[in-house]
Structures are given as structure tokens and as C-alpha cells.
Write a protein that holds these residues in place. Structure first.
Motif, PDB file in Angstrom:
ATOM      1  N   SER A  10     -71.727 -38.251   7.428  1.00 54.11           N
ATOM      2  CA  SER A  10     -70.171 -38.140   7.479  1.00 54.11           C
ATOM      3  C   SER A  10     -69.369 -38.186   6.126  1.00 54.11           C
ATOM      4  CB  SER A  10     -69.727 -39.538   8.586  1.00 54.11           C
ATOM      5  OG  SER A  10     -69.916 -39.151   9.698  1.00 54.11           O
ATOM      6  N   CYS A  13     -69.591 -35.078   4.269  1.00 55.05           N
ATOM      7  CA  CYS A  13     -68.680 -33.994   4.816  1.00 55.05           C
ATOM      8  C   CYS A  13     -67.258 -34.468   4.497  1.00 55.05           C
ATOM      9  CB  CYS A  13     -68.717 -34.142   6.536  1.00 55.05           C
ATOM     10  SG  CYS A  13     -70.072 -33.383   7.140  1.00 55.05           S
ATOM     11  N   ASP A  14     -66.809 -35.688   4.383  1.00 54.51           N
ATOM     12  CA  ASP A  14     -65.506 -35.943   3.940  1.00 54.51           C
ATOM     13  C   ASP A  14     -65.372 -35.568   2.706  1.00 54.51           C
ATOM     14  OD1 ASP A  14     -64.512 -36.954   6.255  1.00 54.51           O
ATOM     15  OD2 ASP A  14     -65.145 -38.821   6.004  1.00 54.51           O
ATOM     16  N   TRP A  30     -64.129 -24.384   5.265  1.00 53.00           N
ATOM     17  CA  TRP A  30     -64.214 -25.641   5.709  1.00 53.00           C
ATOM     18  C   TRP A  30     -63.583 -26.096   7.026  1.00 53.00           C
ATOM     19  CZ3 TRP A  30     -67.958 -28.479   5.515  1.00 53.00           C
ATOM     20  CH2 TRP A  30     -67.809 -30.092   5.873  1.00 53.00           C
ATOM     21  N   SER A  34     -65.969 -27.529   9.412  1.00 46.61           N
ATOM     22  CA  SER A  34     -65.750 -29.266   9.693  1.00 46.61           C
ATOM     23  C   SER A  34     -65.756 -29.510  11.447  1.00 46.61           C
ATOM     24  CB  SER A  34     -64.814 -29.682   8.921  1.00 46.61           C
ATOM     25  OG  SER A  34     -63.616 -29.305   9.500  1.00 46.61           O
ATOM     26  N   LEU A  37     -69.171 -29.163  12.850  1.00 42.38           N
ATOM     27  CA  LEU A  37     -69.934 -30.259  12.424  1.00 42.38           C
ATOM     28  C   LEU A  37     -69.641 -31.407  13.276  1.00 42.38           C
ATOM     29  CD1 LEU A  37     -70.342 -29.624   8.789  1.00 42.38           C
ATOM     30  CD2 LEU A  37     -72.072 -29.233  10.645  1.00 42.38           C
ATOM     31  N   SER A  54     -60.178 -32.768  12.936  1.00 40.51           N
ATOM     32  CA  SER A  54     -60.538 -32.377  11.656  1.00 40.51           C
ATOM     33  C   SER A  54     -60.210 -30.938  11.345  1.00 40.51           C
ATOM     34  CB  SER A  54     -62.033 -32.624  11.951  1.00 40.51           C
ATOM     35  OG  SER A  54     -62.732 -31.989  10.662  1.00 40.51           O
ATOM     36  N   GLU A  58     -58.145 -30.359   7.955  1.00 40.24           N
ATOM     37  CA  GLU A  58     -58.642 -29.497   6.906  1.00 40.24           C
ATOM     38  C   GLU A  58     -57.772 -28.396   6.691  1.00 40.24           C
ATOM     39  OE1 GLU A  58     -60.670 -30.646   4.799  1.00 40.24           O
ATOM     40  OE2 GLU A  58     -61.512 -32.205   5.674  1.00 40.24           O
ATOM     41  N   PHE A  69     -64.406 -37.664   9.360  1.00 43.28           N
ATOM     42  CA  PHE A  69     -65.632 -38.099   9.455  1.00 43.28           C
ATOM     43  C   PHE A  69     -66.007 -39.480   9.717  1.00 43.28           C
ATOM     44  CE2 PHE A  69     -65.932 -33.475   8.910  1.00 43.28           C
ATOM     45  CZ  PHE A  69     -66.823 -32.979   9.853  1.00 43.28           C
TER      46      PHE A  69
END
Length: 88
Positions: A10, A13-14, A30, A34, A37, A54, A58, A69
Motif C-alpha cells: 500500500s 502504491c501511494d 496510474w 490503481s 490494484l 482511488s 488519481e 491505499f
């Protein structure tokens, strides 16, 4: 999956979300990735809701600083766990 391993993923991912602060076109790749994911890392209704959040976070400019995340991990393993313990 081990919760600490999930926390590490997490955080990664962030961190990837911050790339778009330097390369704005990265958001086109992304944002949908994201969301995908998020649904794979966090199952169920909560994971789907987090995926939508998310994606929006994003895709929109200047919201990349929100650690979606990591917040989902905190919700899953800290807040939700406390609520379940209180209700038990």
C-alpha cells in the motif's frame, strides 16, 4: 496476505501516485491501474468503493497527495477491527 506485507504494498502504491506530481501524464496509466490494484488488494464491497475513490483521486489533479491505499489499510486493520471488537 500478511497485513504487514499489504501495508508495504500500500505504501509503495501511494508512492507511485506521487510520480504524477513530476510527470502528469502518468495519471492516465496510474488512475485505472490503481483502481484495479485496490480491488485485488482489498476484497469485497469496501475494496470496490476504495477503487472508485482511488481512481477519482488519481485522475484529478492535485489530489495525488492523499494516501488512498494506506488509508484503506488503516480502515481495514485498525478502524474496522476496533469497531468489530466493540460490537462483539
Amino acid at each position: 496476505m500478511n497485513k504487514l506485507k499489504l501495508l508495504a504494498i500500500s505504501l509503495l502504491c501511494d508512492a507511485l501516485g506521487y510520480v504524477s506530481l513530476f510527470f502528469p501524464l502518468f495519471d492516465f496509466i496510474w488512475a485505472p491501474l490503481s483502481a484495479y490494484l485496490m480491488t485485488k488488494l482489498y476484497k469485497g464491497k469496501e475494496g470496490k468503493i476504495a477503487a472508485v475513490i482511488s481512481f477519482i483521486e488519481e485522475a484529478l489533479p492535485f489530489l495525488d497527495v492523499i494516501p488512498t491505499f494506506t488509508l484503506m489499510w488503516i480502515y481495514t486493520y485498525v478502524l474496522k477491527t476496533k469497531t468489530q471488537n466493540i460490537n462483539a
